[in-house]
Design a protein around this motif. Structure first.
Motif, PDB file in Angstrom:
ATOM      1  N   ARG A   6     -27.716 -12.569  53.678  1.00 18.13           N
ATOM      2  CA  ARG A   6     -28.383 -13.668  54.383  1.00 18.13           C
ATOM      3  C   ARG A   6     -29.809 -13.793  53.874  1.00 18.13           C
ATOM      4  O   ARG A   6     -30.557 -12.815  53.840  1.00 18.13           O
ATOM      5  CB  ARG A   6     -28.367 -13.385  55.889  1.00 18.13           C
ATOM      6  CG  ARG A   6     -28.822 -14.559  56.732  1.00 18.13           C
ATOM      7  CD  ARG A   6     -27.758 -15.646  56.782  1.00 18.13           C
ATOM      8  NE  ARG A   6     -28.275 -16.801  57.520  1.00 18.13           N
ATOM      9  CZ  ARG A   6     -28.183 -16.947  58.835  1.00 18.13           C
ATOM     10  NH1 ARG A   6     -27.613 -16.006  59.564  1.00 18.13           N
ATOM     11  NH2 ARG A   6     -28.660 -18.014  59.422  1.00 18.13           N
ATOM     12  N   VAL A   7     -30.225 -14.999  53.461  1.00 16.83           N
ATOM     13  CA  VAL A   7     -31.514 -15.198  52.808  1.00 16.83           C
ATOM     14  C   VAL A   7     -32.550 -15.727  53.795  1.00 16.83           C
ATOM     15  O   VAL A   7     -32.322 -16.733  54.484  1.00 16.83           O
ATOM     16  CB  VAL A   7     -31.387 -16.166  51.618  1.00 16.83           C
ATOM     17  CG1 VAL A   7     -32.727 -16.291  50.891  1.00 16.83           C
ATOM     18  CG2 VAL A   7     -30.311 -15.681  50.653  1.00 16.83           C
ATOM     19  N   LEU A   8     -33.690 -15.053  53.845  1.00 16.98           N
ATOM     20  CA  LEU A   8     -34.809 -15.479  54.674  1.00 16.98           C
ATOM     21  C   LEU A   8     -35.621 -16.550  53.939  1.00 16.98           C
ATOM     22  O   LEU A   8     -35.535 -16.677  52.711  1.00 16.98           O
ATOM     23  CB  LEU A   8     -35.709 -14.288  54.977  1.00 16.98           C
ATOM     24  CG  LEU A   8     -35.102 -13.094  55.711  1.00 16.98           C
ATOM     25  CD1 LEU A   8     -36.143 -11.998  55.852  1.00 16.98           C
ATOM     26  CD2 LEU A   8     -34.584 -13.515  57.067  1.00 16.98           C
ATOM     27  N   TYR A  16     -27.120  -9.884  58.381  1.00 18.76           N
ATOM     28  CA  TYR A  16     -27.111 -10.537  59.694  1.00 18.76           C
ATOM     29  C   TYR A  16     -25.749 -11.183  59.883  1.00 18.76           C
ATOM     30  O   TYR A  16     -25.200 -11.755  58.938  1.00 18.76           O
ATOM     31  CB  TYR A  16     -28.223 -11.586  59.793  1.00 18.76           C
ATOM     32  CG  TYR A  16     -28.438 -12.067  61.209  1.00 18.76           C
ATOM     33  CD1 TYR A  16     -29.187 -11.317  62.109  1.00 18.76           C
ATOM     34  CD2 TYR A  16     -27.863 -13.254  61.653  1.00 18.76           C
ATOM     35  CE1 TYR A  16     -29.366 -11.736  63.411  1.00 18.76           C
ATOM     36  CE2 TYR A  16     -28.036 -13.683  62.954  1.00 18.76           C
ATOM     37  CZ  TYR A  16     -28.794 -12.928  63.835  1.00 18.76           C
ATOM     38  OH  TYR A  16     -28.968 -13.348  65.122  1.00 18.76           O
ATOM     39  N   PRO A  17     -25.169 -11.145  61.091  1.00 19.66           N
ATOM     40  CA  PRO A  17     -23.798 -11.624  61.280  1.00 19.66           C
ATOM     41  C   PRO A  17     -23.590 -13.114  61.013  1.00 19.66           C
ATOM     42  O   PRO A  17     -22.607 -13.494  60.370  1.00 19.66           O
ATOM     43  CB  PRO A  17     -23.507 -11.283  62.749  1.00 19.66           C
ATOM     44  CG  PRO A  17     -24.456 -10.188  63.087  1.00 19.66           C
ATOM     45  CD  PRO A  17     -25.687 -10.458  62.282  1.00 19.66           C
ATOM     46  N   ALA A  18     -24.478 -13.976  61.524  1.00 13.38           N
ATOM     47  CA  ALA A  18     -24.285 -15.420  61.354  1.00 13.38           C
ATOM     48  C   ALA A  18     -24.511 -15.804  59.904  1.00 13.38           C
ATOM     49  O   ALA A  18     -25.409 -15.285  59.236  1.00 13.38           O
ATOM     50  CB  ALA A  18     -25.239 -16.188  62.260  1.00 13.38           C
ATOM     51  N   ARG A  19     -23.710 -16.755  59.407  1.00  8.72           N
ATOM     52  CA  ARG A  19     -23.793 -17.068  57.980  1.00  8.72           C
ATOM     53  C   ARG A  19     -24.702 -18.239  57.656  1.00  8.72           C
ATOM     54  O   ARG A  19     -25.103 -18.402  56.515  1.00  8.72           O
ATOM     55  CB  ARG A  19     -22.398 -17.354  57.421  1.00  8.72           C
ATOM     56  CG  ARG A  19     -21.756 -18.618  57.972  1.00  8.72           C
ATOM     57  CD  ARG A  19     -20.409 -18.857  57.342  1.00  8.72           C
ATOM     58  NE  ARG A  19     -19.815 -20.097  57.808  1.00  8.72           N
ATOM     59  CZ  ARG A  19     -18.648 -20.578  57.378  1.00  8.72           C
ATOM     60  NH1 ARG A  19     -17.964 -19.892  56.487  1.00  8.72           N
ATOM     61  NH2 ARG A  19     -18.164 -21.702  57.834  1.00  8.72           N
ATOM     62  N   TRP A 165     -38.866 -20.592  62.745  1.00  9.62           N
ATOM     63  CA  TRP A 165     -37.564 -20.301  62.151  1.00  9.62           C
ATOM     64  C   TRP A 165     -36.969 -19.036  62.769  1.00  9.62           C
ATOM     65  O   TRP A 165     -37.668 -18.063  63.046  1.00  9.62           O
ATOM     66  CB  TRP A 165     -37.726 -20.102  60.653  1.00  9.62           C
ATOM     67  CG  TRP A 165     -36.454 -19.877  59.885  1.00  9.62           C
ATOM     68  CD1 TRP A 165     -35.734 -20.821  59.213  1.00  9.62           C
ATOM     69  CD2 TRP A 165     -35.765 -18.632  59.679  1.00  9.62           C
ATOM     70  NE1 TRP A 165     -34.628 -20.246  58.619  1.00  9.62           N
ATOM     71  CE2 TRP A 165     -34.622 -18.909  58.894  1.00  9.62           C
ATOM     72  CE3 TRP A 165     -35.992 -17.323  60.104  1.00  9.62           C
ATOM     73  CZ2 TRP A 165     -33.727 -17.919  58.500  1.00  9.62           C
ATOM     74  CZ3 TRP A 165     -35.089 -16.333  59.733  1.00  9.62           C
ATOM     75  CH2 TRP A 165     -33.968 -16.632  58.940  1.00  9.62           C
ATOM     76  N   SER A 166     -35.646 -19.028  62.944  1.00  8.75           N
ATOM     77  CA  SER A 166     -34.909 -17.811  63.291  1.00  8.75           C
ATOM     78  C   SER A 166     -33.539 -17.900  62.649  1.00  8.75           C
ATOM     79  O   SER A 166     -33.141 -18.959  62.145  1.00  8.75           O
ATOM     80  CB  SER A 166     -34.774 -17.653  64.813  1.00  8.75           C
ATOM     81  OG  SER A 166     -33.777 -18.529  65.317  1.00  8.75           O
ATOM     82  N   PHE A 167     -32.778 -16.819  62.696  1.00  5.73           N
ATOM     83  CA  PHE A 167     -31.427 -16.827  62.138  1.00  5.73           C
ATOM     84  C   PHE A 167     -30.532 -17.851  62.838  1.00  5.73           C
ATOM     85  O   PHE A 167     -29.585 -18.357  62.244  1.00  5.73           O
ATOM     86  CB  PHE A 167     -30.791 -15.445  62.261  1.00  5.73           C
ATOM     87  CG  PHE A 167     -31.331 -14.436  61.293  1.00  5.73           C
ATOM     88  CD1 PHE A 167     -31.065 -14.554  59.933  1.00  5.73           C
ATOM     89  CD2 PHE A 167     -32.084 -13.370  61.728  1.00  5.73           C
ATOM     90  CE1 PHE A 167     -31.547 -13.618  59.034  1.00  5.73           C
ATOM     91  CE2 PHE A 167     -32.576 -12.428  60.837  1.00  5.73           C
ATOM     92  CZ  PHE A 167     -32.305 -12.556  59.484  1.00  5.73           C
ATOM     93  N   GLU A 168     -30.815 -18.147  64.087  1.00  5.85           N
ATOM     94  CA  GLU A 168     -29.972 -19.044  64.873  1.00  5.85           C
ATOM     95  C   GLU A 168     -30.435 -20.493  64.834  1.00  5.85           C
ATOM     96  O   GLU A 168     -29.695 -21.387  65.250  1.00  5.85           O
ATOM     97  CB  GLU A 168     -29.926 -18.563  66.331  1.00  5.85           C
ATOM     98  CG  GLU A 168     -29.563 -17.105  66.505  1.00  5.85           C
ATOM     99  CD  GLU A 168     -28.199 -16.755  65.940  1.00  5.85           C
ATOM    100  OE1 GLU A 168     -27.345 -17.660  65.838  1.00  5.85           O
ATOM    101  OE2 GLU A 168     -27.982 -15.580  65.599  1.00  5.85           O
ATOM    102  N   PRO A 204     -29.450 -28.527  62.995  1.00  7.24           N
ATOM    103  CA  PRO A 204     -29.550 -29.433  64.156  1.00  7.24           C
ATOM    104  C   PRO A 204     -30.540 -28.987  65.223  1.00  7.24           C
ATOM    105  O   PRO A 204     -31.051 -29.812  65.988  1.00  7.24           O
ATOM    106  CB  PRO A 204     -28.121 -29.451  64.710  1.00  7.24           C
ATOM    107  CG  PRO A 204     -27.255 -29.078  63.560  1.00  7.24           C
ATOM    108  CD  PRO A 204     -28.054 -28.124  62.736  1.00  7.24           C
ATOM    109  N   SER A 205     -30.833 -27.689  65.282  1.00  2.37           N
ATOM    110  CA  SER A 205     -31.761 -27.187  66.294  1.00  2.37           C
ATOM    111  C   SER A 205     -33.170 -27.727  66.126  1.00  2.37           C
ATOM    112  O   SER A 205     -33.982 -27.658  67.063  1.00  2.37           O
ATOM    113  CB  SER A 205     -31.806 -25.653  66.260  1.00  2.37           C
ATOM    114  OG  SER A 205     -32.235 -25.211  64.979  1.00  2.37           O
TER     115      SER A 205
END
Length: 216
Positions: A6-8, A16-19, A165-168, A204-205
């Protein structure tokens, strides 16, 4: 096992679990045990791709191949870490970015992919330390769609505000004074392309923005 792919926005690759909503590639950078080695790229062609292309299903870290699948929250994140649109699965976006690149520089011809890759590689990583290159900037001078860091918070710059920014996804917008100094993460050539008209895909967030949102 959660893979380290997962790229920051800083270009770092973490587990990190979410792709996220886009996939990418920098060449084969994983070991046979599906962990990363020391290298964080094997080529200068850093691209971002769609998650689903004609229904094909591929191993993200296959034992014998030239690629390691990387994942991004959205295109704003991919651009910040130095990845341009793939010329195959995202051909229309690739052409749009190249035309915006040409317009920003006043070139007579649209640059080819390898020409953009060479320049981007010099802008995104420092050759000695191999770390991401960041730059000071004035917030009000930046186009929507860039990624900045301010007071230790990294996020999307859009419509005069920072969306953390966050992973979600992105948090609520935080107003930033136009003259405030911030740290710019997005490479200069991509910033110029944004200023010349390219509009990246955003998670979309982020809410309603002048950028393009992924389809629901």
């Amino acid at each position: 096992m959660t893979l380290q792919n997962r790229v920051l926005p800083t270009g770092e690759i973490v587990a990190y679990p979410a792709r996220g909503m886009l996939m990418g590639n920098r060449g084969n950078i994983h070991r046979r045990d599906r962990t990363l080695g020391v290298s964080r790229w094997r080529m200068k062609m850093w691209i971002s791709c769609v998650l689903d292309w004609q229904g094909r299903r591929l191993d993200v870290m296959p034992p014998t191949t030239r690629w390691t699948a990387l994942f991004f929250l959205d295109e704003v994140t991919a651009l910040a870490s130095g990845h341009r649109p793939c010329g195959y699965c995202r051909r229309a976006d690739h052409r749009w970015l190249a035309e915006s690149w040409r317009a920003a520089r006043g070139l007579s011809a649209v640059p080819r992919a390898f020409e953009m890759d060479i320049e981007l590689h010099a802008e995104r990583v420092e050759s000695r330390t191999r770390r991401q290159v960041t730059r000071p900037a004035v917030a009000g001078d930046l186009p929507d769609g860039t990624m900045i860091s301010r007071q230790g918070v990294t996020g999307l710059w859009c419509e005069g505000a920072l969306r953390p920014w966050s992973f979600e996804g992105y948090g609520p917008p935080v107003p930033v004074a136009p003259g405030e100094q911030v740290t710019l993460l997005t490479p200069p050539s991509l910033v110029a392309a944004l200023r010349a008209g390219y509009r990246p895909l955003v998670h979309p967030s982020a809410g309603p923005t002048p950028l393009r949102s992924f389809p629901a």
